[in-house]
Design a protein around this motif. Structure first.
Motif, PDB file in Angstrom:
ATOM      1  N   PHE A 221    -122.460  14.308  30.220  1.00  0.00           N
ATOM      2  CA  PHE A 221    -123.240  15.241  29.404  1.00  0.00           C
ATOM      3  C   PHE A 221    -122.746  15.306  27.961  1.00  0.00           C
ATOM      4  N   TYR A 224    -124.919  14.898  24.818  1.00  0.00           N
ATOM      5  CA  TYR A 224    -125.855  15.974  24.516  1.00  0.00           C
ATOM      6  C   TYR A 224    -125.179  17.155  23.823  1.00  0.00           C
ATOM      7  N   GLN A 228    -123.851  21.609  26.342  1.00  0.00           N
ATOM      8  CA  GLN A 228    -124.451  21.092  27.572  1.00  0.00           C
ATOM      9  C   GLN A 228    -123.382  20.660  28.560  1.00  0.00           C
ATOM     10  N   ARG A 251    -122.569  28.687  27.515  1.00  0.00           N
ATOM     11  CA  ARG A 251    -122.946  27.919  26.325  1.00  0.00           C
ATOM     12  C   ARG A 251    -122.155  28.345  25.097  1.00  0.00           C
TER      13      ARG A 251
END
Length: 275
Positions: A221, A224, A228, A251
């Motif tokens: 990930f 990204y 993420q 997040r």
């Protein structure tokens, strides 16, 4: 300025603007009910250091959800109380005080924030200041006791109420993490109650190991972005152990877990109730 002798020992007193921004942001978002309950709340910043900047910043952030909040910075060093007056204003004041949390006219605190205060103490000395501060809370009150680095990019804190410890929150600036700097880097900034418990066989050590394993698992990930990757990694951990809160906090580089997940199995705090 009060003439009583404050309870506690003088700390290093270092601070920086925005050093406690991560904890402030978390408090305003996750404890709005605490801030909004009842009469105008009194918030206490215990051990604000050589400057009153983080106390004044706290007042600004809390007032976005509770405009009538009053904030008091406490220090046991009289010279720091004097220097902090430059940051005083309507509803923001600085006075002499320590763990006994002196407040006028029988007031009690809605939130006590004690950051980088117990770090210099021995582990067996933690429970007494906890109990003293908890006794100064109002019926809705919470104590936030934690540690962070000098710039506030890495930290952790324990949230307590009248029943004792409730949660542990870990916080990272996600873009600082990578192949060589994994989530367990926060071990250096664990609260005093846990910093010596990062050893095999202790629950907090197990949690940090799970986080590192999940961070490596979530490497695909990475293209990204770190947010993420963090959502994927913490989501994987959440399949294995209980977590508090939703992925919108992940997040932001935050993970909160129940105290029962990390309560020490050995050492002077092992007798604390595991919640």
């Amino acid at each position: 300025m009060s003439s009583h002798r404050p309870v506690g020992s003088i700390t290093r007193g270092t601070t920086n603007p925005n050093r406690l921004r991560r904890c402030d942001r978390w408090l305003v978002s996750t404890h709005r009910r605490v801030l909004r309950a009842g009469t105008p709340p009194v918030l206490v910043d215990l051990g604000h250091g050589a400057s009153g900047v983080t106390t004044a910043e706290w007042a600004q952030r809390v007032r976005t959800v509770r405009p009538d909040a009053r904030v008091r910075g406490l220090e046991i060093d009289p010279a720091r109380v004097v220097s902090a007056q430059a940051w005083a204003g309507p509803g923001v004041e600085f006075t002499l005080g320590g763990f006994e949390v002196p407040l006028p006219r029988g007031q009690r605190a809605r939130v006590i924030r004690a950051f980088n205060v117990l770090r210099q103490y021995d582990e067996e000395e933690v429970e007494a200041p906890w109990a003293t501060m908890l006794a100064r809370l109002d019926d809705h009150g919470i104590l936030i006791e934690g540690t962070c680095d000098e710039l506030g990019r890495l930290g952790s804190w324990i949230t307590l109420d009248g029943g004792g410890p409730r949660t542990l929150t870990l916080s990272w600036r996600l873009r600082d993490l990578g192949p060589q700097r994994q989530p367990s880097t926060v071990a250096a900034r664990l609260p005093k109650a846990l910093i010596h418990r990062n050893i095999p066989g202790e629950p907090v050590h197990d949690l940090l190991g799970r986080l590192d394993d999940a961070w490596r698992w979530a490497a695909p990930f990475a293209p990204y972005g770190p947010r993420q990757r963090a959502v994927a990694a913490i989501g994987e951990v959440a399949k294995q152990v209980p977590v508090v809160g939703r992925s919108d906090r992940w997040r932001l580089g935050e993970l909160t877990v129940p105290w029962s997940l990390v309560a020490p199995r050995s050492g002077p705090l092992a007798r604390s109730q595991r919640r």
